[in-house]
Design a protein around this motif. Structure first.
Motif, PDB file in Angstrom:
ATOM      1  N   VAL A   8     -23.154 -11.572 -12.573  1.00 42.47           N
ATOM      2  CA  VAL A   8     -21.945 -10.921 -13.103  1.00 42.47           C
ATOM      3  C   VAL A   8     -21.006 -10.514 -11.980  1.00 42.47           C
ATOM      4  CG1 VAL A   8     -21.056  -8.934 -14.379  1.00 42.47           C
ATOM      5  CG2 VAL A   8     -23.110 -10.134 -15.186  1.00 42.47           C
ATOM      6  N   GLN A  61     -17.699 -12.801 -12.173  1.00 39.61           N
ATOM      7  CA  GLN A  61     -16.954 -12.187 -13.266  1.00 39.61           C
ATOM      8  C   GLN A  61     -15.449 -12.446 -13.205  1.00 39.61           C
ATOM      9  OE1 GLN A  61     -17.413  -7.956 -13.330  1.00 39.61           O
ATOM     10  NE2 GLN A  61     -16.986  -7.690 -11.148  1.00 39.61           N
ATOM     11  N   ASP A 119     -16.090 -13.493 -20.082  1.00 42.75           N
ATOM     12  CA  ASP A 119     -17.377 -12.959 -20.515  1.00 42.75           C
ATOM     13  C   ASP A 119     -18.095 -13.891 -21.481  1.00 42.75           C
ATOM     14  OD1 ASP A 119     -16.951 -10.846 -18.910  1.00 42.75           O
ATOM     15  OD2 ASP A 119     -16.788  -9.334 -20.490  1.00 42.75           O
ATOM     16  N   THR A 120     -17.343 -14.624 -22.286  1.00 42.52           N
ATOM     17  CA  THR A 120     -17.993 -15.550 -23.213  1.00 42.52           C
ATOM     18  C   THR A 120     -18.788 -16.609 -22.451  1.00 42.52           C
ATOM     19  OG1 THR A 120     -15.915 -16.797 -23.253  1.00 42.52           O
ATOM     20  CG2 THR A 120     -16.318 -15.275 -25.075  1.00 42.52           C
ATOM     21  N   LEU A 126     -19.872 -16.297 -19.223  1.00 39.29           N
ATOM     22  CA  LEU A 126     -20.945 -15.636 -18.489  1.00 39.29           C
ATOM     23  C   LEU A 126     -22.153 -15.385 -19.391  1.00 39.29           C
ATOM     24  CD1 LEU A 126     -19.246 -12.953 -16.188  1.00 39.29           C
ATOM     25  CD2 LEU A 126     -20.516 -14.974 -15.472  1.00 39.29           C
ATOM     26  N   SER A 127     -21.902 -14.855 -20.569  1.00 37.67           N
ATOM     27  CA  SER A 127     -23.010 -14.561 -21.476  1.00 37.67           C
ATOM     28  C   SER A 127     -23.715 -15.841 -21.911  1.00 37.67           C
ATOM     29  CB  SER A 127     -22.505 -13.790 -22.705  1.00 37.67           C
ATOM     30  OG  SER A 127     -21.522 -14.548 -23.402  1.00 37.67           O
ATOM     31  N   ARG A 167     -22.769 -11.504 -25.987  1.00 33.55           N
ATOM     32  CA  ARG A 167     -21.664 -10.766 -25.343  1.00 33.55           C
ATOM     33  C   ARG A 167     -21.916  -9.268 -25.413  1.00 33.55           C
ATOM     34  NH1 ARG A 167     -15.757 -12.377 -27.060  1.00 33.55           N
ATOM     35  NH2 ARG A 167     -15.425 -10.828 -25.412  1.00 33.55           N
ATOM     36  N   LEU A 196     -24.299  -8.430 -22.715  1.00 33.04           N
ATOM     37  CA  LEU A 196     -23.586  -8.456 -21.433  1.00 33.04           C
ATOM     38  C   LEU A 196     -22.772  -7.185 -21.257  1.00 33.04           C
ATOM     39  CD1 LEU A 196     -22.673  -9.881 -18.848  1.00 33.04           C
ATOM     40  CD2 LEU A 196     -20.894 -11.022 -20.196  1.00 33.04           C
ATOM     41  N   TRP A 197     -22.109  -6.746 -22.316  1.00 34.79           N
ATOM     42  CA  TRP A 197     -21.304  -5.520 -22.243  1.00 34.79           C
ATOM     43  C   TRP A 197     -22.207  -4.314 -21.940  1.00 34.79           C
ATOM     44  CZ3 TRP A 197     -21.324  -0.905 -24.973  1.00 34.79           C
ATOM     45  CH2 TRP A 197     -20.220  -0.073 -24.732  1.00 34.79           C
ATOM     46  N   ARG A 222     -23.102  -4.383 -18.336  1.00 33.65           N
ATOM     47  CA  ARG A 222     -21.941  -3.942 -17.539  1.00 33.65           C
ATOM     48  C   ARG A 222     -21.870  -2.418 -17.510  1.00 33.65           C
ATOM     49  NH1 ARG A 222     -18.042  -7.225 -15.805  1.00 33.65           N
ATOM     50  NH2 ARG A 222     -17.726  -9.302 -16.682  1.00 33.65           N
ATOM     51  N   LYS A 238     -14.813  -4.977 -14.394  1.00 34.57           N
ATOM     52  CA  LYS A 238     -13.809  -5.658 -13.570  1.00 34.57           C
ATOM     53  C   LYS A 238     -12.751  -4.676 -13.092  1.00 34.57           C
ATOM     54  CE  LYS A 238     -14.078 -10.161 -15.890  1.00 34.57           C
ATOM     55  NZ  LYS A 238     -13.297 -11.186 -16.627  1.00 34.57           N
TER      56      LYS A 238
END
Length: 294
Positions: free
Chosen positions: A258, A262, A267-268, A270-271, A278, A281-282, A285, A292
């Motif tokens: 990440v 990033q 994010d779509t 990355l996940s 997602r 992932l959130w 984060r 970010k």
């Protein structure tokens, strides 16, 4: 190597040039400072016996090169002021050509080492740029043991310490078989930077502690759990970078991906590449403060 000779005694200048040519130096002779001002060379052999001529401007112009004074006698005008202006060394006439060459080559090696050190420092600064030190190296009191989950933090601390202290840091890895013998190199001039305490057996650690008694050092423990009789400091990092020679936990790997990508992928993406949702992932984060920067 190009050498400019500034000498108004033509016979002497020609004699020096002839001898230098035997050692494969390229020489040019000038009888006045004005003529030599624009000449480009690696070394400037400058006579300080030039009646009516001010040679200080030539020294100031070429002070980044090797300006070597040829003097009849030593005083403030022939040596003191020229050295302050930027001349690197002097030699008293008459001199042996071998002594002159020794001085020329000594400065050449010195400058080469300076350039290498500059390159290494710039490279290391770039290599460790992303690592933030949670402590000011100027506040460190030695001896000190650094317990850390990431060796590079201690490495950067040692590099900064090496720039701040007049002492020389001596690197000793406890993974090397001769580490006991190398402890003898630590004296008033040298501070030990000793790594990989976690690699030693308990009996070897006791030997190490005896050898370190009364010495100044920075000792690192990457396991973070080795007890020592010395003052210690814990410097852990939640921002460990990925190294090919270590195995990261799943959470550490997610943090690395990440943090590194990033700004390259949404994010779509990355996940999807991490194989998580997602929402997950959130949550990661938020947990690891990997938001970010706008």
């Amino acid at each position: 190597m190009k050498i400019v000779i500034i000498e108004n005694e033509l016979y002497l200048a020609q004699s020096i040039a002839a001898r230098l040519s035997e050692f494969h130096f390229e020489t040019t002779i000038f009888s006045s400072v004005k003529e030599a001002m624009e000449a480009q060379a690696d070394v400037y052999l400058l006579s300080t016996n030039l009646p009516g001529q001010n040679f200080l401007p030539l020294i100031e112009r070429h002070k980044n090169k090797n300006v070597l004074l040829m003097v009849n006698y030593i005083n403030n005008d022939t040596v003191g002021e020229p050295l302050k202006a930027g001349a690197k060394d002097y030699i008293v006439k008459p001199f042996m050509i071998e002594e002159l060459i020794r001085k020329i080559e000594h400065f050449h090696r010195h400058r080469m080492y300076q350039e290498r050190i500059r390159f290494y420092e710039e490279y290391l600064d770039d290599l460790y740029r992303e690592i933030e030190l949670p402590i000011d190296p100027e506040q460190l009191e030695l001896p000190l043991v650094i317990h850390t989950n990431y060796q590079r933090i201690a490495d950067k601390l040692a590099l900064q310490l090496n720039r701040l202290r007049k002492n020389i840091l001596q690197l000793i890895s406890l993974e090397e078989p001769d580490w006991k013998e190398r402890m003898g190199t630590l004296d008033e001039e040298h501070i030990g930077y000793i790594t990989h305490l976690e690699k030693l057996k308990k009996s070897e650690r006791e030997t190490l502690y005896r050898l370190l008694d009364g010495k100044r050092f920075l000792l690192t423990d990457s396991s973070g759990s080795v007890e020592t009789p010395f003052p210690s400091l814990r410097l852990d990092s939640s921002k460990r970078l990925y190294d090919q020679d270590e195995i990261l936990t799943i959470d550490e790997y997610v943090q690395y991906i990440v943090r590194t990508f990033q700004y390259k992928f949404p994010d779509t993406e990355l996940s999807r590449r991490l194989g998580i949702s997602r929402k997950s992932l959130w949550e990661k984060r938020k947990k690891y403060e990997l938001f970010k920067k706008k």
